[in-house]
Write a protein that holds these residues in place. Structure first.
Motif, PDB file in Angstrom:
ATOM      1  N   LEU A   1      85.492  57.167   8.767  1.00 14.34           N
ATOM      2  CA  LEU A   1      86.587  57.941   9.360  1.00 14.34           C
ATOM      3  C   LEU A   1      86.998  59.101   8.450  1.00 14.34           C
TER       4      LEU A   1
ATOM      5  N   GLN B   1      84.532  61.929   8.758  1.00 17.36           N
ATOM      6  CA  GLN B   1      84.739  62.739   9.963  1.00 17.36           C
ATOM      7  C   GLN B   1      85.934  63.680   9.798  1.00 17.36           C
TER       8      GLN B   1
ATOM      9  N   GLN C   1      86.371  64.355  19.064  1.00 15.41           N
ATOM     10  CA  GLN C   1      86.251  63.625  17.798  1.00 15.41           C
ATOM     11  C   GLN C   1      87.574  62.993  17.387  1.00 15.41           C
TER      12      GLN C   1
ATOM     13  N   ILE D   1      88.224  59.038  16.589  1.00 10.22           N
ATOM     14  CA  ILE D   1      88.828  58.542  15.345  1.00 10.22           C
ATOM     15  C   ILE D   1      90.021  57.646  15.650  1.00 10.22           C
TER      16      ILE D   1
END
Length: 332
Positions: free
Chosen positions: A131, A134, A265, A269
């Protein structure tokens, strides 16, 4: 003469009796020596067995110490990174080493490790490193997302020029001439003008310096979400990500591919933020502690047996020599 013969027979009998007594003493001495050798061999065999037992117990104790150190290191690394993978890797390695071991008393430890492995695999824990990676990519891409106030200046494509036909001023067909001209103007205008809907008029009127602050606000929110994940605070991370999503929808062009990908995205998440509590491996740590205590006691007992066996071997080695000396002196 008969008396002389009797005396000679008596002397001969006495000599034979003396020889027989001497031979008996020698046989008894040899028997004592052999018994001493047998006792010495038995003592040495006991000493070797005790040493082998001690080595086996020490090997098991060292194996348990190594496994406990590896499991504790994996647990600490998982607590630092927030990922269960280091802890799972340590347990899998420990399970493999125990399967290669032939010690039956370590079966309880192996069962506890397998139980904790199943618990970790079934746990729904957030992948903190994935995470945060990202979020790092989104932080770097903030400057590439177009704002609502940005107007993209499109130029006429080269292919459009090829479609522009030279105007023909033929008097025979004025209607087709005007139709072609109108069609060409429509093509050129479509390539120069783009119409899009802006729901928030304030976002479209942002000054360049205000756009800079809007980007920085998004970047700071992403950084705060990243820090919240590392601090095991999922609620704060979700709140910051919700603010980022609201900012993107308000100030950025959501029909842009990069902005749309960023919004997608963000949803991924938020969906993957689960429990931050690592699964417990108490069964493994307790089993290792008990096994280490038992192995330490067994090693101490084996050391005591080795000392006793060594003393017995020394005593057995000195006993035949003393017995032989005493019997020899008695024979003399």
């Amino acid at each position: 003469r008969q008396v002389a013969d009797l005396n000679a027979s008596a002397k001969e009998g006495a000599a034979l009796a003396k020889v027989a007594s001497t031979q008996g003493q020698e046989a008894q001495l040899r028997l004592g020596l052999l018994q001493g050798k047998v006792a010495e061999l038995d003592a040495q065999r006991e000493q070797v067995n005790a040493l082998m037992t001690k080595l086996t117990k020490a090997q098991d104790e060292n194996l348990l110490v190594d496994l406990d150190s590896a499991v504790q290191a994996g647990l600490q690394y998982s607590q630092i990174t927030g990922s269960v993978q280091p802890m799972l890797a340590a347990l899998l390695t420990a399970d493999k080493r125990l399967k290669n071991s032939t010690a039956p008393h370590l079966a309880n430890v192996q069962l506890a490790i397998e139980k904790d492995i199943d618990t970790i695999r079934q746990a729904n824990v957030s992948n903190i490193p994935g995470l945060t990676q990202q979020l790092d990519g989104m932080i770097k891409a903030v400057d590439t997302w177009p704002l609502q106030s940005q107007i993209s200046t499109a130029t006429l494509p080269a292919s459009a020029a090829s479609h522009v036909q030279p105007l023909q001023t033929s008097n025979a067909d004025d209607t087709s001439w005007w139709a072609r001209l109108l069609h060409q103007l429509q093509n050129i205008g479509g390539s120069l003008v783009r119409v899009r809907t802006i729901e928030n008029r304030d976002a479209a009127l942002l000054a360049p310096e205000q756009g800079f602050y809007a980007r920085e606000n998004i970047r700071l929110r992403l950084l705060n979400a990243r820090m919240a994940l590392l601090a095991r605070q999922p609620d704060i991370a979700r709140s910051d990500l919700a603010e980022v999503e609201a900012g993107l929808n308000q100030y950025f062009q959501t029909d842009n591919e990069q902005v749309a990908a960023a919004l997608s995205q963000l949803n991924d998440i938020k969906t993957n933020i689960h429990s931050m509590d690592l699964p417990s491996i108490a069964a493994t740590t307790e089993a290792l502690s008990r096994a280490k205590a038992v192995a330490a006691v067994a090693t101490d007992v084996a050391s005591t047996k080795v000392a006793v066996a060594t003393a017995a071997a020394s005593a057995a080695a000195s006993t035949p020599a003393a017995s032989a000396a005493s019997e020899a002196s008695a024979a003399r």
